[in-house]
Design a protein around this motif. Structure first.
Motif, PDB file in Angstrom:
ATOM      1  N   UNK A  11       0.860  -1.238   0.159  1.00 12.81           N
ATOM      2  CA  UNK A  11      -0.033   0.051  -0.027  1.00 12.81           C
ATOM      3  C   UNK A  11       0.908   1.316   0.028  1.00 12.81           C
ATOM      4  N   UNK A  12       1.997   1.268   0.933  1.00 14.34           N
ATOM      5  CA  UNK A  12       2.732   2.605   0.979  1.00 14.34           C
ATOM      6  C   UNK A  12       3.541   2.556  -0.466  1.00 14.34           C
ATOM      7  N   UNK A  13       3.966   1.673  -1.181  1.00 11.95           N
ATOM      8  CA  UNK A  13       4.654   1.927  -2.194  1.00 11.95           C
ATOM      9  C   UNK A  13       3.836   2.272  -3.442  1.00 11.95           C
ATOM     10  N   UNK A  14       2.585   2.014  -3.400  1.00 13.96           N
ATOM     11  CA  UNK A  14       1.532   2.315  -4.247  1.00 13.96           C
ATOM     12  C   UNK A  14       1.252   3.724  -4.171  1.00 13.96           C
ATOM     13  N   UNK A  15       1.241   4.116  -2.895  1.00 13.56           N
ATOM     14  CA  UNK A  15       0.582   5.539  -2.379  1.00 13.56           C
ATOM     15  C   UNK A  15       1.874   6.575  -2.736  1.00 13.56           C
ATOM     16  N   UNK A  16       3.262   6.177  -2.446  1.00 10.88           N
ATOM     17  CA  UNK A  16       4.290   7.050  -2.582  1.00 10.88           C
ATOM     18  C   UNK A  16       4.514   7.222  -4.340  1.00 10.88           C
ATOM     19  N   UNK A  17       4.363   6.067  -4.905  1.00 15.31           N
ATOM     20  CA  UNK A  17       4.598   6.239  -6.377  1.00 15.31           C
ATOM     21  C   UNK A  17       3.736   7.064  -7.141  1.00 15.31           C
ATOM     22  N   UNK A  18       2.278   6.761  -6.862  1.00 14.18           N
ATOM     23  CA  UNK A  18       1.149   7.578  -7.390  1.00 14.18           C
ATOM     24  C   UNK A  18       1.218   8.854  -6.839  1.00 14.18           C
ATOM     25  N   UNK A  19       1.579   9.121  -5.674  1.00 15.61           N
ATOM     26  CA  UNK A  19       1.721  10.296  -5.098  1.00 15.61           C
ATOM     27  C   UNK A  19       3.044  11.355  -5.831  1.00 15.61           C
ATOM     28  N   UNK A  20       3.714  10.663  -6.151  1.00 18.64           N
ATOM     29  CA  UNK A  20       5.077  11.260  -6.671  1.00 18.64           C
ATOM     30  C   UNK A  20       4.589  11.811  -8.256  1.00 18.64           C
ATOM     31  N   UNK A  21       3.622  10.976  -8.781  1.00 20.87           N
ATOM     32  CA  UNK A  21       2.897  11.175 -10.054  1.00 20.87           C
ATOM     33  C   UNK A  21       2.243  12.624  -9.991  1.00 20.87           C
ATOM     34  N   UNK A  22       1.564  12.836  -8.848  1.00 23.55           N
ATOM     35  CA  UNK A  22       0.531  13.773  -8.567  1.00 23.55           C
ATOM     36  C   UNK A  22       1.440  14.994  -8.291  1.00 23.55           C
ATOM     37  N   UNK A  23       2.491  14.996  -7.725  1.00 22.78           N
ATOM     38  CA  UNK A  23       3.493  16.102  -7.378  1.00 22.78           C
ATOM     39  C   UNK A  23       4.153  16.569  -8.537  1.00 22.78           C
ATOM     40  N   UNK A  24       4.290  15.685  -9.603  1.00 24.26           N
ATOM     41  CA  UNK A  24       5.366  15.908 -10.620  1.00 24.26           C
ATOM     42  C   UNK A  24       4.014  16.683 -11.665  1.00 24.26           C
ATOM     43  N   UNK A  25       2.789  16.299 -11.719  1.00 25.69           N
ATOM     44  CA  UNK A  25       1.744  16.620 -12.520  1.00 25.69           C
ATOM     45  C   UNK A  25       1.876  18.239 -12.233  1.00 25.69           C
ATOM     46  N   UNK A  26       1.452  18.593 -11.037  1.00 27.12           N
ATOM     47  CA  UNK A  26       1.357  19.979 -10.493  1.00 27.12           C
ATOM     48  C   UNK A  26       2.658  20.793 -10.839  1.00 27.12           C
ATOM     49  N   UNK A  27       3.667  20.009 -10.515  1.00 31.30           N
ATOM     50  CA  UNK A  27       5.041  21.071 -10.489  1.00 31.30           C
ATOM     51  C   UNK A  27       5.088  21.205 -12.020  1.00 31.30           C
ATOM     52  N   UNK A  28       4.966  20.452 -13.007  1.00 33.18           N
ATOM     53  CA  UNK A  28       5.035  20.485 -14.468  1.00 33.18           C
ATOM     54  C   UNK A  28       4.198  21.588 -15.010  1.00 33.18           C
TER      55      UNK A  28
ATOM     56  N   UNK B 108       3.119  24.048 -13.364  1.00 32.23           N
ATOM     57  CA  UNK B 108       3.496  25.263 -12.866  1.00 32.23           C
ATOM     58  C   UNK B 108       4.774  25.879 -13.604  1.00 32.23           C
ATOM     59  N   UNK B 109       5.469  25.018 -14.337  1.00 33.01           N
ATOM     60  CA  UNK B 109       6.535  25.246 -14.974  1.00 33.01           C
ATOM     61  C   UNK B 109       7.943  24.778 -14.553  1.00 33.01           C
ATOM     62  N   UNK B 110       7.618  23.789 -13.584  1.00 30.48           N
ATOM     63  CA  UNK B 110       8.813  23.253 -13.017  1.00 30.48           C
ATOM     64  C   UNK B 110       9.290  22.014 -14.015  1.00 30.48           C
ATOM     65  N   UNK B 111      10.405  21.212 -13.684  1.00 25.43           N
ATOM     66  CA  UNK B 111      10.911  20.392 -14.656  1.00 25.43           C
ATOM     67  C   UNK B 111      10.653  18.966 -14.146  1.00 25.43           C
ATOM     68  N   UNK B 112      10.413  18.205 -15.083  1.00 24.53           N
ATOM     69  CA  UNK B 112       9.928  16.942 -14.762  1.00 24.53           C
ATOM     70  C   UNK B 112      10.823  16.055 -13.957  1.00 24.53           C
ATOM     71  N   UNK B 113      12.409  16.271 -14.359  1.00 26.96           N
ATOM     72  CA  UNK B 113      13.350  15.576 -13.686  1.00 26.96           C
ATOM     73  C   UNK B 113      13.698  15.880 -12.152  1.00 26.96           C
ATOM     74  N   UNK B 114      13.148  16.897 -12.044  1.00 24.46           N
ATOM     75  CA  UNK B 114      13.333  17.321 -10.672  1.00 24.46           C
ATOM     76  C   UNK B 114      12.742  16.456  -9.472  1.00 24.46           C
ATOM     77  N   UNK B 115      11.539  15.978 -10.109  1.00 26.36           N
ATOM     78  CA  UNK B 115      10.765  15.181  -9.253  1.00 26.36           C
ATOM     79  C   UNK B 115      11.272  13.628  -8.804  1.00 26.36           C
ATOM     80  N   UNK B 116      12.424  13.252  -9.708  1.00 23.25           N
ATOM     81  CA  UNK B 116      12.956  11.835  -9.818  1.00 23.25           C
ATOM     82  C   UNK B 116      14.257  12.080  -8.962  1.00 23.25           C
ATOM     83  N   UNK B 117      14.568  13.427  -8.449  1.00 22.15           N
ATOM     84  CA  UNK B 117      16.046  13.637  -7.975  1.00 22.15           C
ATOM     85  C   UNK B 117      15.756  13.880  -6.615  1.00 22.15           C
ATOM     86  N   UNK B 118      16.730  14.306  -5.652  1.00 22.69           N
ATOM     87  CA  UNK B 118      16.614  14.507  -4.064  1.00 22.69           C
ATOM     88  C   UNK B 118      15.592  15.431  -3.658  1.00 22.69           C
TER      89      UNK B 118
END
Length: 334
Positions: free
Chosen positions: A206-223, A225-235
């Motif tokens: 469950x936690x792996x599912x949540x974290x992975x799909x949560x990261x996808x949501x974070x990246x959707x909003x960030x991109x 707004x003008x952010x770079x997709x690769x930032x979300x796979x970094x530190x």
């Protein structure tokens, strides 16, 4: 270099210690006189038990300490960033580098915190964002840590890199302030949700599912707004998400555990005894997502639990039964 750290919580104190260790003249500012007196007399922050604050550290409650500084670190809670920036505006020397290490989105404006600072101080000083997987408790104990310094000007980011970096604190530079700050704010929401899953007795799947799909949501909003997709796979992205969702150092995860166990939201937030940034971020992220038209089902579910009183079991069931879709071919708007 003369440096002032504004905010003497665990994170502000840990960074002040780091900068002092690197040979700088460091002053740690507290909002409350009693807090400053405690630090001065005990040489220990209650939030960093066992970590000794050297005699060389200076303490103050006077914001005039920022005068003559080459670097000022903004380490206040997110809700206090604007008021603090407004108070130091006329005290800062032109060209002083301001480093934002607070995490969140401003409630009424939906601005990122570096934007809030810039709105108050104008173009007088460059603003850099420092973020990544960095529990104050571990930084204070010299445990190896890596973060990102994001700035519009690469040379300014490199100056911050040089000031903070040492053998146990590694700093990478970035030009993506947008993505770095969206990661910093939204990972706290996902960590709250991860805690809820733990409190409900869910497993690693469950936690792996949540974290992975949560990261996808974070990246959707960030991109969006003008952010770079690769930032979300970094530190700043997956790195900070992992540490916040999986560690008991995380106030957001601990608060989520209490909620998942059935404790009322306000009681859970109060029991943590410190600011639970994910609680505020859930409302602010929802507003921001609606403004730019980005769908964030996990963040929306968190909002419904935190602010509308929905049962955590019910929102999990709703998330699991959403309409079918492809993982990799979905558009950034879905």
């Amino acid at each position: 270099m003369k440096i002032t750290v504004l905010g003497s919580g665990g994170w502000g104190t840990a960074l002040a210690l780091l900068l002092l260790e690197n040979g700088n003249d460091v002053t740690l500012w507290s909002y409350h006189q009693a807090e400053s007196d405690t630090l001065r007399t005990t040489h220990e922050n209650p939030l960093l038990k066992g970590v000794v604050i050297p005699e060389e550290m200076k303490f103050t409650c006077d914001l005039a300490a920022v005068k003559g500084c080459g670097l000022v670190v903004m380490a206040t809670p997110s809700f206090a960033v604007r008021s603090t920036a407004a108070q130091v505006k006329d005290l800062l020397d032109p060209g002083t580098i301001v480093v934002s290490v607070s995490k969140g989105i401003e409630k009424d404006s939906s601005l990122r915190l570096s934007q809030v600072i810039q709105a108050e101080i104008g173009d007088k000083c460059p603003v850099v964002v420092l973020s990544g997987p960095s529990h104050a408790e571990e930084v204070g104990r010299h445990i190896p840590t890596g973060v990102v310094a994001a700035a519009d000007d690469p040379k300014i980011a490199e100056q911050v890199q040089d000031l903070f970096m040492n053998q146990r604190f590694r700093v990478y530079t970035s030009d993506d302030k947008i993505g770095t700050e969206i990661c910093a704010a939204l990972k706290n929401i996902i960590a709250l949700c991860a805690g809820c899953c733990d409190g409900m007795g869910c497993g690693d799947n469950t936690k792996a599912l949540l974290m992975t799909r949560g990261l996808a949501e974070m990246a959707r909003l960030g991109v969006a707004l003008g952010g770079k997709k690769e930032t979300f796979t970094g530190l700043a992205g997956v790195g900070d998400l992992i540490v916040t969702c999986c560690s008991m150092h995380s106030r957001n995860r601990r608060c989520g555990i209490l909620i998942g166990q059935g404790k009322p939201v306000q009681e859970a937030v109060k029991e943590i005894g410190a600011v639970v940034e994910g609680y505020y971020a859930a409302a602010n992220a929802r507003t921001l997502a609606q403004k730019v038209g980005v769908e964030m089902p996990i963040a929306q579910a968190a909002y419904e639990v935190l602010y509308e009183g929905r049962d955590v079991h019910g929102v999990v069931a709703d998330l699991m039964t959403r309409s079918k879709r492809s993982e990799h071919d979905e558009s950034w708007e879905r």
